[in-house]
Design a protein around this motif. Structure first.
Motif, PDB file in Angstrom:
ATOM      1  N   ARG A   2       1.659  10.946  -5.499  1.00  0.00           N
ATOM      2  CA  ARG A   2       2.336  10.784  -4.101  1.00  0.00           C
ATOM      3  C   ARG A   2       3.631  10.348  -4.308  1.00  0.00           C
ATOM      4  O   ARG A   2       4.707  10.950  -3.568  1.00  0.00           O
ATOM      5  N   LEU A   8      -5.313  -1.206 -11.083  1.00  0.00           N
ATOM      6  CA  LEU A   8      -5.587   0.200 -10.520  1.00  0.00           C
ATOM      7  C   LEU A   8      -6.153   0.983 -11.564  1.00  0.00           C
ATOM      8  O   LEU A   8      -6.022   0.815 -12.812  1.00  0.00           O
ATOM      9  N   GLU A  49       1.104   5.245   1.191  1.00  0.00           N
ATOM     10  CA  GLU A  49       0.595   6.177   2.205  1.00  0.00           C
ATOM     11  C   GLU A  49       0.002   7.386   1.285  1.00  0.00           C
ATOM     12  O   GLU A  49       0.754   7.933   0.574  1.00  0.00           O
ATOM     13  N   ILE A  50      -1.174   7.811   1.474  1.00  0.00           N
ATOM     14  CA  ILE A  50      -1.566   8.833   0.765  1.00  0.00           C
ATOM     15  C   ILE A  50      -2.000   9.997   1.625  1.00  0.00           C
ATOM     16  O   ILE A  50      -2.577  10.032   2.669  1.00  0.00           O
ATOM     17  N   LEU A 106      -3.334   3.524  -0.328  1.00  0.00           N
ATOM     18  CA  LEU A 106      -3.917   3.117  -1.571  1.00  0.00           C
ATOM     19  C   LEU A 106      -3.261   1.718  -1.903  1.00  0.00           C
ATOM     20  O   LEU A 106      -2.088   1.516  -1.926  1.00  0.00           O
ATOM     21  N   VAL A 114       1.002  -1.225   0.121  1.00  0.00           N
ATOM     22  CA  VAL A 114      -0.073  -0.027   0.066  1.00  0.00           C
ATOM     23  C   VAL A 114       0.906   1.163   0.025  1.00  0.00           C
ATOM     24  O   VAL A 114       2.084   1.336   0.536  1.00  0.00           O
ATOM     25  N   ALA A 133      -7.593   9.888  -8.056  1.00  0.00           N
ATOM     26  CA  ALA A 133      -8.630   9.596  -7.397  1.00  0.00           C
ATOM     27  C   ALA A 133      -9.003  10.271  -6.174  1.00  0.00           C
ATOM     28  O   ALA A 133      -8.318  11.107  -5.559  1.00  0.00           O
ATOM     29  N   GLU A 183      -6.400   6.116  -9.880  1.00  0.00           N
ATOM     30  CA  GLU A 183      -5.626   5.616  -8.824  1.00  0.00           C
ATOM     31  C   GLU A 183      -4.252   5.614  -9.242  1.00  0.00           C
ATOM     32  O   GLU A 183      -3.431   5.734  -8.510  1.00  0.00           O
ATOM     33  N   TYR A 215      -9.634  10.670  -2.285  1.00  0.00           N
ATOM     34  CA  TYR A 215      -9.435   9.879  -1.159  1.00  0.00           C
ATOM     35  C   TYR A 215      -9.541  10.757   0.239  1.00  0.00           C
ATOM     36  O   TYR A 215      -9.513  12.077  -0.283  1.00  0.00           O
ATOM     37  N   LEU A 253      -1.944  -0.957  -4.084  1.00  0.00           N
ATOM     38  CA  LEU A 253      -1.291  -1.264  -5.194  1.00  0.00           C
ATOM     39  C   LEU A 253      -1.551  -2.484  -5.600  1.00  0.00           C
ATOM     40  O   LEU A 253      -1.200  -3.588  -4.850  1.00  0.00           O
ATOM     41  N   THR A 267      -2.909   9.090  -8.721  1.00  0.00           N
ATOM     42  CA  THR A 267      -3.018   9.176  -7.357  1.00  0.00           C
ATOM     43  C   THR A 267      -1.530   8.658  -6.779  1.00  0.00           C
ATOM     44  O   THR A 267      -0.733   9.357  -6.041  1.00  0.00           O
ATOM     45  N   ALA A 268      -1.067   7.492  -7.304  1.00  0.00           N
ATOM     46  CA  ALA A 268      -0.049   6.898  -7.031  1.00  0.00           C
ATOM     47  C   ALA A 268       1.284   7.673  -7.607  1.00  0.00           C
ATOM     48  O   ALA A 268       2.400   8.032  -6.746  1.00  0.00           O
TER      49      ALA A 268
END
Length: 107
Positions: free
Chosen positions: A47, A36, A9-10, A30, A7, A22, A40, A24, A32, A43-44
């Motif tokens: 981050r 996805l 951290e978001i 999130l 995962v 996305a 998403e 959140y 992984l 978002t990844a």
């Protein structure tokens, strides 16, 4: 059965508008995987870029660009080693479609 999943951290920044992400909560994780959705993935990438958004002071990297997108992606595109905060989430899962477990006993 125990299921392990990486995962990310978001920490969703306010008013991020460089690409679609996305929705959140302000803080969360999130999961992984290869499934996805585009938001998403956005978002990844957001981050990971945010975690590596470090000014190039005292290293060999080129100076930070002045445009917002280039400035935000600078660390992501110029750092040799990238990092991101995350974890491995563990959960118990019911395996309904699996055969009965094999029980080993001592003789």
């Amino acid at each position: 059965m125990i299921v392990l999943q990486p995962v990310l951290e978001i920490h969703a920044p306010d008013c991020f508008a460089l690409w679609p992400v996305a929705e959140y909560e302000r803080y969360g994780f999130l999961p992984l995987s290869g499934t996805l959705h585009p938001g998403e993935v956005g978002t990844a990438v957001m981050r990971i870029a945010n975690c590596n958004d470090i000014d190039p002071e005292g290293d060999d990297r080129p100076p930070r660009p002045t445009d917002p997108l280039g400035s935000f992606l600078h660390g992501l595109l110029t750092m040799d080693v990238l990092f991101a905060s995350g974890a491995v989430a563990a959960a118990l899962a019911r395996a309904l479609d699996l055969p009965a477990p094999v029980v080993l006993s001592k003789s």
